[in-house]
Scaffold this motif. Structure first.
Motif, PDB file in Angstrom:
ATOM      1  N   TRP A  20       0.838  -1.207   0.000  1.00 36.42           N
ATOM      2  CA  TRP A  20       0.000   0.000   0.000  1.00 36.42           C
ATOM      3  C   TRP A  20       0.869   1.253   0.000  1.00 36.42           C
ATOM      4  CZ3 TRP A  20      -0.499   4.223   3.137  1.00 36.42           C
ATOM      5  CH2 TRP A  20      -1.625   5.039   2.926  1.00 36.42           C
ATOM      6  N   ASP A  25      -3.235  -0.402  -4.426  1.00 33.08           N
ATOM      7  CA  ASP A  25      -4.530  -0.337  -3.744  1.00 33.08           C
ATOM      8  C   ASP A  25      -5.291  -1.653  -3.818  1.00 33.08           C
ATOM      9  OD1 ASP A  25      -4.756   2.218  -2.565  1.00 33.08           O
ATOM     10  OD2 ASP A  25      -5.014   3.114  -4.540  1.00 33.08           O
ATOM     11  N   ARG A  48      -9.725   4.399   2.388  1.00 34.41           N
ATOM     12  CA  ARG A  48      -8.480   3.648   2.237  1.00 34.41           C
ATOM     13  C   ARG A  48      -7.346   4.581   1.841  1.00 34.41           C
ATOM     14  NH1 ARG A  48      -9.553  -0.898  -1.787  1.00 34.41           N
ATOM     15  NH2 ARG A  48      -7.318  -1.254  -1.482  1.00 34.41           N
ATOM     16  N   PHE A  51      -3.327   4.006   5.674  1.00 30.86           N
ATOM     17  CA  PHE A  51      -2.999   2.583   5.763  1.00 30.86           C
ATOM     18  C   PHE A  51      -3.871   1.902   6.825  1.00 30.86           C
ATOM     19  CE2 PHE A  51       0.005   4.921   8.447  1.00 30.86           C
ATOM     20  CZ  PHE A  51      -0.066   4.252   9.663  1.00 30.86           C
TER      21      PHE A  51
END
Length: 272
Positions: A20, A25, A48, A51
């Protein structure tokens, strides 16, 4: 080869969060159902852009094996200055080398998070650390003794819809690593965890306080529900009117005495 649940869970999250940070993603199959299990609106909308934070503490016992496990709902509000890909904590993560190592540093109870011009004193964490000291009867217990797992590891400012995590996800990422820790009782504060325990199919062992067996609590609304975890450890869910935090020192002593007594227990498979 990864031999333990703790090592497996730490390795999984280390790899996912590292990816990430690098701009990936993608949600692995193990996380898709978990992520989709909660759909909040307004202040409860999930992001999102920060993290995920599945746990905090020394899961692997790199410095010290935790002696207290507490369950939370989710990591709380997304703060871009800290949790975005270019945030302060993201940079700390990169320097630490992994999420599992960074999580041992008590990031939410130290600078820069606690600086007055930043977020300041973290009452949520401090209340659970004080409870850890009271429960263990060790005033020197510190962040290395406390391990917090989140029911839902992604950020939202509030929880505005039911949390319905998949049983398989909680079993793999929460119950299995907890089973390897030297704790008999796992604690969760706030009534939502009573609903969660039932939704996850945990057998109820007993009831104390409001709606159950009296144990001397001076708070009429205080309720304690006891559930059996798959490992045989015990989940202790506690709540009372007007608050979702741990009990005071006096109330903690009463609860410890009750849980250590010959309190009748029954499982869902045992006739009442």
């Amino acid at each position: 080869m990864v031999d333990s649940g703790r090592e497996r869970v730490a390795a999984f999250w280390d790899a996912h969060i590292e990816a990430w940070l690098g701009g990936d993603d993608h949600l692995p199959l193990q996380l898709e159902e978990w992520f989709d299990s909660y759909v909040g609106v307004g202040p409860g909308e999930v992001t999102r852009d920060g993290f995920p934070e599945p746990y905090h503490g020394d899961l692997l016992g790199l410095e010290h094996t935790p002696r207290m496990v507490v369950l939370g709902l989710n990591p709380g509000e997304f703060r871009p200055r800290f949790q975005a890909r270019d945030g302060i904590f993201a940079e700390e993560l990169k320097r630490s080398g992994s999420y599992s190592r960074w999580a041992t540093t008590c990031p939410y109870n130290r600078e820069p998070w606690t600086l007055p011009h930043e977020m300041g004193r973290n009452r949520y964490y401090l209340a659970r650390l004080e409870f850890t000291r009271r429960w263990l009867q060790d005033p020197d217990a510190d962040h290395r003794d406390l391990l917090i797992f989140e029911c839902y590891p992604w950020h939202s400012k509030a929880v505005t819809a039911p949390l319905k995590p998949p049983q398989a996800g909680i079993e793999e990422f929460v119950w299995q690593p907890i089973a390897e820790l030297p704790v008999q009782d796992v604690f969760a504060f706030g009534r939502p965890w009573d609903h969660l325990a039932q939704a996850l199919g945990l057998p109820e062992l007993g009831r104390l306080g409001s709606g159950g067996k009296g144990y001397g609590s001076a708070v009429p609304s205080r309720a304690v529900r006891l559930y059996s975890l798959p490992s045989g450890q015990r989940l202790v869910v506690e709540w009372h009117a007007g608050a979702a935090g741990p009990p005071s020192a006096t109330e903690t002593a009463l609860l410890r005495s009750a849980l250590n007594s010959d309190l009748p227990m029954r499982s869902a498979d045992t006739p009442a």
